[in-house]
Design a protein around this motif. Structure first.
Motif, PDB file in Angstrom:
ATOM      1  N   VAL A 294     -47.249 -41.945   1.811  1.00 52.59           N
ATOM      2  CA  VAL A 294     -47.626 -41.906   3.281  1.00 52.59           C
ATOM      3  C   VAL A 294     -46.413 -41.424   4.243  1.00 52.59           C
ATOM      4  O   VAL A 294     -46.884 -40.564   5.157  1.00 52.59           O
ATOM      5  N   PRO A 295     -45.153 -41.670   4.095  1.00 54.17           N
ATOM      6  CA  PRO A 295     -44.243 -41.006   4.936  1.00 54.17           C
ATOM      7  C   PRO A 295     -44.174 -39.480   4.812  1.00 54.17           C
ATOM      8  O   PRO A 295     -44.253 -39.017   5.809  1.00 54.17           O
ATOM      9  N   GLN A 296     -44.222 -39.199   3.392  1.00 53.91           N
ATOM     10  CA  GLN A 296     -44.304 -37.491   3.478  1.00 53.91           C
ATOM     11  C   GLN A 296     -45.782 -36.765   3.988  1.00 53.91           C
ATOM     12  O   GLN A 296     -45.693 -35.735   4.685  1.00 53.91           O
ATOM     13  N   ILE A 297     -46.818 -37.523   4.144  1.00 57.53           N
ATOM     14  CA  ILE A 297     -48.176 -37.074   4.374  1.00 57.53           C
ATOM     15  C   ILE A 297     -47.905 -37.258   6.100  1.00 57.53           C
ATOM     16  O   ILE A 297     -48.374 -36.469   6.824  1.00 57.53           O
ATOM     17  N   ALA A 298     -47.275 -38.396   6.620  1.00 55.76           N
ATOM     18  CA  ALA A 298     -47.376 -38.370   8.074  1.00 55.76           C
ATOM     19  C   ALA A 298     -46.162 -37.410   8.579  1.00 55.76           C
ATOM     20  O   ALA A 298     -46.655 -36.676   9.822  1.00 55.76           O
ATOM     21  N   ASP A 299     -45.360 -36.995   7.710  1.00 57.18           N
ATOM     22  CA  ASP A 299     -44.355 -35.939   8.273  1.00 57.18           C
ATOM     23  C   ASP A 299     -44.902 -34.614   8.371  1.00 57.18           C
ATOM     24  O   ASP A 299     -44.725 -33.680   9.102  1.00 57.18           O
ATOM     25  N   ALA A 300     -45.957 -34.476   7.386  1.00 54.32           N
ATOM     26  CA  ALA A 300     -46.474 -33.245   7.090  1.00 54.32           C
ATOM     27  C   ALA A 300     -47.851 -32.962   8.281  1.00 54.32           C
ATOM     28  O   ALA A 300     -47.718 -32.192   8.821  1.00 54.32           O
ATOM     29  N   VAL A 301     -48.181 -34.168   8.442  1.00 54.79           N
ATOM     30  CA  VAL A 301     -49.220 -33.912   9.750  1.00 54.79           C
ATOM     31  C   VAL A 301     -48.625 -33.522  11.059  1.00 54.79           C
ATOM     32  O   VAL A 301     -48.952 -32.781  11.636  1.00 54.79           O
ATOM     33  N   GLU A 302     -47.322 -34.386  11.139  1.00 57.90           N
ATOM     34  CA  GLU A 302     -46.558 -34.023  12.410  1.00 57.90           C
ATOM     35  C   GLU A 302     -46.122 -32.498  12.565  1.00 57.90           C
ATOM     36  O   GLU A 302     -46.259 -31.853  13.305  1.00 57.90           O
ATOM     37  N   ASP A 303     -45.682 -32.083  11.088  1.00 56.88           N
ATOM     38  CA  ASP A 303     -45.242 -30.535  11.485  1.00 56.88           C
ATOM     39  C   ASP A 303     -46.615 -29.776  11.362  1.00 56.88           C
ATOM     40  O   ASP A 303     -46.456 -28.651  12.021  1.00 56.88           O
ATOM     41  N   SER A 304     -47.676 -30.049  10.874  1.00 57.15           N
ATOM     42  CA  SER A 304     -48.804 -29.346  11.031  1.00 57.15           C
ATOM     43  C   SER A 304     -49.213 -29.164  12.144  1.00 57.15           C
ATOM     44  O   SER A 304     -49.759 -28.133  12.914  1.00 57.15           O
ATOM     45  N   MET A 305     -49.385 -30.473  12.961  1.00 60.22           N
ATOM     46  CA  MET A 305     -49.758 -30.464  14.353  1.00 60.22           C
ATOM     47  C   MET A 305     -48.949 -29.483  15.251  1.00 60.22           C
ATOM     48  O   MET A 305     -49.439 -28.962  16.210  1.00 60.22           O
ATOM     49  N   ALA A 338     -54.387 -36.175   0.103  1.00 57.29           N
ATOM     50  CA  ALA A 338     -53.498 -35.721   0.767  1.00 57.29           C
ATOM     51  C   ALA A 338     -52.045 -35.774   0.447  1.00 57.29           C
ATOM     52  O   ALA A 338     -50.950 -34.956   0.434  1.00 57.29           O
ATOM     53  N   ARG A 339     -51.969 -36.953  -0.655  1.00 53.59           N
ATOM     54  CA  ARG A 339     -50.652 -37.193  -1.454  1.00 53.59           C
ATOM     55  C   ARG A 339     -50.321 -36.024  -2.394  1.00 53.59           C
ATOM     56  O   ARG A 339     -49.233 -35.478  -2.327  1.00 53.59           O
ATOM     57  N   ASP A 340     -51.631 -35.449  -2.954  1.00 50.36           N
ATOM     58  CA  ASP A 340     -51.284 -34.165  -3.864  1.00 50.36           C
ATOM     59  C   ASP A 340     -51.002 -33.189  -3.041  1.00 50.36           C
ATOM     60  O   ASP A 340     -50.180 -32.207  -3.648  1.00 50.36           O
ATOM     61  N   ALA A 341     -51.637 -32.884  -1.766  1.00 48.38           N
ATOM     62  CA  ALA A 341     -51.154 -31.871  -1.111  1.00 48.38           C
ATOM     63  C   ALA A 341     -49.526 -31.585  -0.616  1.00 48.38           C
ATOM     64  O   ALA A 341     -48.986 -30.569  -0.446  1.00 48.38           O
ATOM     65  N   VAL A 342     -49.006 -32.769  -0.691  1.00 48.28           N
ATOM     66  CA  VAL A 342     -47.566 -32.847  -0.206  1.00 48.28           C
ATOM     67  C   VAL A 342     -46.669 -33.587  -1.577  1.00 48.28           C
ATOM     68  O   VAL A 342     -45.463 -33.669  -1.247  1.00 48.28           O
ATOM     69  N   ALA A 343     -47.246 -33.192  -2.451  1.00 54.49           N
ATOM     70  CA  ALA A 343     -46.594 -34.035  -3.802  1.00 54.49           C
ATOM     71  C   ALA A 343     -45.169 -32.924  -3.761  1.00 54.49           C
ATOM     72  O   ALA A 343     -44.117 -33.643  -4.425  1.00 54.49           O
ATOM     73  N   GLY A 344     -45.078 -31.796  -3.455  1.00 56.41           N
ATOM     74  CA  GLY A 344     -44.198 -31.106  -3.537  1.00 56.41           C
ATOM     75  C   GLY A 344     -43.044 -31.417  -2.846  1.00 56.41           C
ATOM     76  O   GLY A 344     -41.643 -31.065  -3.066  1.00 56.41           O
ATOM     77  N   THR A 345     -43.378 -32.072  -1.713  1.00 57.42           N
ATOM     78  CA  THR A 345     -42.309 -32.476  -0.819  1.00 57.42           C
ATOM     79  C   THR A 345     -41.763 -33.851  -1.018  1.00 57.42           C
ATOM     80  O   THR A 345     -40.779 -34.375  -0.439  1.00 57.42           O
ATOM     81  N   MET A 346     -42.264 -34.589  -2.030  1.00 62.90           N
ATOM     82  CA  MET A 346     -41.683 -35.865  -2.250  1.00 62.90           C
ATOM     83  C   MET A 346     -40.523 -35.845  -3.350  1.00 62.90           C
ATOM     84  O   MET A 346     -40.638 -35.188  -4.145  1.00 62.90           O
ATOM     85  N   PRO A 347     -39.827 -36.938  -2.816  1.00 70.10           N
ATOM     86  CA  PRO A 347     -38.576 -37.146  -3.587  1.00 70.10           C
ATOM     87  C   PRO A 347     -38.805 -37.359  -4.994  1.00 70.10           C
ATOM     88  O   PRO A 347     -38.002 -37.237  -5.817  1.00 70.10           O
ATOM     89  N   ILE A 348     -39.925 -37.997  -5.463  1.00 62.82           N
ATOM     90  CA  ILE A 348     -40.087 -38.504  -6.818  1.00 62.82           C
ATOM     91  C   ILE A 348     -41.398 -38.015  -7.218  1.00 62.82           C
ATOM     92  O   ILE A 348     -42.432 -37.928  -6.557  1.00 62.82           O
ATOM     93  N   SER A 349     -41.681 -37.575  -8.577  1.00 62.55           N
ATOM     94  CA  SER A 349     -42.806 -36.946  -9.061  1.00 62.55           C
ATOM     95  C   SER A 349     -43.813 -38.137  -9.048  1.00 62.55           C
ATOM     96  O   SER A 349     -43.876 -39.233  -9.032  1.00 62.55           O
ATOM     97  N   PRO A 350     -45.417 -37.613  -8.893  1.00 60.69           N
ATOM     98  CA  PRO A 350     -46.464 -38.581  -9.037  1.00 60.69           C
ATOM     99  C   PRO A 350     -46.271 -39.571 -10.221  1.00 60.69           C
ATOM    100  O   PRO A 350     -46.723 -40.847 -10.097  1.00 60.69           O
ATOM    101  N   SER A 351     -46.003 -38.950 -11.444  1.00 62.48           N
ATOM    102  CA  SER A 351     -45.992 -39.978 -12.824  1.00 62.48           C
ATOM    103  C   SER A 351     -45.023 -40.764 -12.290  1.00 62.48           C
ATOM    104  O   SER A 351     -45.205 -42.010 -12.910  1.00 62.48           O
ATOM    105  N   VAL A 352     -43.782 -40.749 -11.621  1.00 69.52           N
ATOM    106  CA  VAL A 352     -42.927 -41.781 -11.708  1.00 69.52           C
ATOM    107  C   VAL A 352     -43.325 -42.727 -10.408  1.00 69.52           C
ATOM    108  O   VAL A 352     -43.095 -43.749 -10.580  1.00 69.52           O
TER     109      VAL A 352
END
Length: 532
Positions: A294-305, A338-352
Motif C-alpha cells: 500500500v505505501p508503494q502504491i500510494a507513492d506511485a499514485v502520487e507520482d503518477s498524478m 496494483a501491488r504487482d504493478a509496483v512490485a519492482g519498487t517494493m523493498p521486499i519480493s512478493p514471495s517474501v
C-alpha cells in the motif's frame, strides 16, 4: 427441563461445537452415555437399582439378606461366595426387562412380593437390590461382572469392613474414579459389632477423611452390623428416601454425564482465551498493508498524478517532455493488481511479503488462542492459517486491485490551465511571427500610428514577452497545485486501500477466527453446565 436433560443437552452442544477436534476414542464414551441414559429411562423410570459393592468378607451378602428379609445370598467370610449378581425386586410388576438389560440371569432374579406372599414394604416399593460379586475376587470373571453391572446401578452402596475400609483396591479402582457419582452413593461401614464404640467412632472419622480426599465429601457413612441389626434402620431409611424421591436413577445418569464431561474437559481443556484484541488486530492489518504494497502504491499514485498534472498543464511546446517520464501505474487495468504493478519498487519480493503475511497471521492466531489445549489450538490455527486459507494474500491483492485509485479522474483546473497555456503559446507564436516579419520589412511592427510602446517594446515583442512570462508563472503555479493535488490523491489512495484491506481482514480472518473461538466458548460453556 430436568437436571439430566439440561446436562445432556449441554454436553451434546459441547461435542457438536468441538466437531473433529475430538478424537473418536474420546468422543465415543459421550455418545455411549447418551444412548445408555436413553435406554435406562425408557426401560423403567419407576425402579431404582441399588448395588451392594464390597470386598471379600465385608458382609455385603449378609447385608443383602437382612435388607431383603430373605436368606437369598450365600454368606462366606474367608473366600468369595458370590460369583454372579443376585437381584431382589420389590413391587408387583417386577423388573425383568430392566434386569435383563443389566445382564442379571433370570435364575438370579427374585420378585420380593411373590415369596410366600411376603408383607408389603412400601418404603422399598420399586427397589431393585443387587448383590454383586466381591470386587477383590481372585477370579477375573468376578471383576468383569462388577465392572459391567456397576455401569447400570442407580445407587451404589459401598460396603466396607473395619479391617479393609482403607483398602486401595476399592478406593483406587472404584471410589476415586467415581467421585463424580457421590450423589448416587452411600458408604456402609459394616461389621460394626466387632468394634467398641470408641474404635467405631475413630474408624468412621478416618473413613470420612479418606472419602473427603477422594471427592466423596458429604456422602453419608452409616455404621451397620448384619449380625446385631445395628444401623440397618438408618440404612433402610436412607435407601427408602432415595427411592421415594424418584431421583436416584437420574442422579446416577447425571453423574455419568458429569464424569464424561470432566474427561472431555481434561482432554480438550476449558481454559479461557484472550481472543483477538484490538492492538493485535491492528498490528495484523498494518502488516497486511505493508505486504500488499500500500505505501508503494500510494507513492506511485502520487507520482503518477503529479506526472499527469505536468503533462496536462505544461506549456504545450514543452509538455511532451513529461510524457517521457515513467508512469509506475501505466499497466493498471491490464490484468495486473496494483501491488504487482509496483512490485519492482517494493523493498521486499512478493514471495517474501507473502511469507511475512502468513507469519503475522499465524502469530495473531496463536496470541488469540493462548491457553487453548493442543487439539483445539491446532484445529483453530489450521482453520485460519491452514492450506485452504492460503488465498488470504490473494484476497488482499484482489481487494487492493478493486479499489478505485481515482486515476481516471481529470480535475477541471487542468483543463482551465491548459486553455490558458494554449493562449500564451498563441500569443508568443503570433508575436514572434510578427516580429520576424517586421525584421524583413514584411509588416509594420506598429499596427497603427502612435501605438504604445511599453518599456520601449513594440506590441508584437510585448506579446512575446508577456506570453512567456505568463506561461512561466502559470507553469510554476500549476506545478505547485499539481504537487498538492498529487499528495492528496496519494493519501486518498492509501486510505482507500487500507480500508479495503481492513474490510478484507475482517471478513476472511477476523470473522473466521471469531467463529472458531465461538466454537471453543460453546464447548467450554457446555462442559461447565454438564460438570456443575
Amino acid at each position: 427441563m430436568s437436571a439430566l436433560d439440561e446436562r445432556v443437552n449441554a454436553l451434546r452442544s459441547a461435542i457438536e461445537a468441538a466437531g473433529d477436534v475430538l478424537d473418536p476414542a474420546v468422543a465415543g464414551p459421550a455418545e455411549a452415555t447418551f444412548a445408555h441414559a436413553k435406554e435406562r429411562l425408557e426401560l423403567s423410570a419407576e425402579h431404582t437399582v441399588v448395588a451392594l459393592v464390597g470386598s471379600t468378607g465385608s458382609g455385603k451378602s449378609s447385608l443383602f439378606n437382612r435388607l431383603s428379609g430373605l436368606e437369598l445370598a450365600e454368606v462366606g467370610y474367608l473366600r468369595p461366595t458370590t460369583s454372579t449378581p443376585l437381584a431382589c425386586a420389590w413391587g408387583p410388576a417386577g423388573a425383568t426387562e430392566l434386569l435383563d438389560w443389566i445382564g442379571v440371569a433370570r435364575r438370579d432374579q427374585i420378585a420380593r412380593r411373590s415369596i410366600l406372599d411376603a408383607p408389603r414394604d412400601d418404603a422399598f416399593e420399586g427397589l431393585v437390590l443387587l448383590d454383586l460379586p466381591d470386587h477383590d475376587s481372585v477370579v477375573q470373571e468376578n471383576h468383569d461382572v462388577v465392572d459391567h453391572v456397576a455401569r447400570y446401578a442407580d445407587l451404589f452402596v459401598w460396603v466396607l469392613d473395619p479391617q479393609k475400609y482403607a483398602d486401595a483396591a476399592i478406593h483406587e479402582h472404584y471410589l476415586a474414579p467415581l467421585a463424580t457419582h457421590k450423589d448416587a452413593s452411600l458408604v456402609v461401614l459394616n461389621q460394626a459389632d466387632r468394634l467398641s464404640d470408641t474404635d467405631l467412632k475413630i474408624a468412621v472419622d478416618d473413613l470420612e477423611q479418606i472419602l473427603e480426599r477422594e471427592g466423596f465429601g458429604g456422602v453419608p457413612v452409616i455404621a451397620t452390623s448384619a449380625v446385631t441389626g445395628a444401623g440397618l434402620p438408618e440404612l433402610r431409611a436412607e435407601i427408602g428416601r432415595r427411592i421415594s424421591s424418584k431421583r436416584a436413577s437420574q442422579a446416577r445418569l447425571v453423574a455419568d454425564v458429569r464424569q464424561v464431561a470432566q474427561r472431555l474437559a481434561e482432554v480438550g481443556g476449558v481454559e479461557p482465551v484472550p481472543g483477538l484484541d484490538r492492538p493485535t488486530r491492528d498490528a495484523l492489518v498494518e502488516t497486511f498493508v505493508a505486504c500488499a504494497g500500500v505505501p508503494q502504491i500510494a507513492d506511485a499514485v502520487e507520482d503518477s498524478m503529479a506526472r499527469r498534472a505536468v503533462v496536462a498543464t505544461d506549456w504545450p511546446l514543452i509538455g511532451w517532455v513529461g510524457r517521457l517520464r515513467h508512469d509506475p501505474l501505466r499497466e493498471l487495468g491490464f490484468g495486473r493488481s496494483a501491488r504487482d504493478a509496483v512490485a519492482g519498487t517494493m523493498p521486499i519480493s512478493p514471495s517474501v511479503q507473502r511469507a511475512r503475511a502468513d507469519l503475522a497471521l499465524r502469530e495473531a492466531t496463536e496470541a488469540a488462542t493462548e491457553g487453548m489445549s493442543r487439539p483445539w489450538r491446532a484445529s483453530v490455527i489450521h482453520a485460519v492459517v491452514g492450506e485452504e486459507t492460503r488465498a488470504v494474500i490473494d484476497e488482499l491483492d484482489e481487494a487492493v486491485a478493486g479499489v478505485d485509485l481515482g486515476l481516471k479522474h481529470r480535475p477541471l483546473w487542468w483543463t482551465a490551465v491548459a486553455a490558458l497555456q494554449w493562449l500564451t503559446m498563441i500569443a508568443v507564436v503570433v508575436g514572434g511571427a510578427w516580429c520576424a516579419a517586421s525584421v524583413f520589412g514584411l509588416v509594420d511592427p506598429d499596427p497603427w500610428s502612435g501605438a504604445p510602446r511599453p518599456l520601449g517594446m513594440s506590441l508584437p515583442l510585448m506579446a512575446v514577452a508577456l506570453g512567456l512570462l505568463f506561461a512561466i508563472a502559470l507553469t510554476l503555479v500549476s506545478r505547485w497545485l499539481g504537487g498538492v493535488a498529487a499528495r492528496r490523491a496519494g493519501a486518498r489512495a492509501e486510505k482507500a486501500l487500507t480500508e479495503a484491506i481492513n474490510r478484507t481482514t475482517e471478513r476472511i480472518v477476523v470473522a473466521r477466527l471469531r467463529h472458531e473461538i465461538d466454537r471453543y466458548e460453546r464447548w467450554c460453556s457446555g462442559l461447565a453446565t454438564a460438570v456443575r
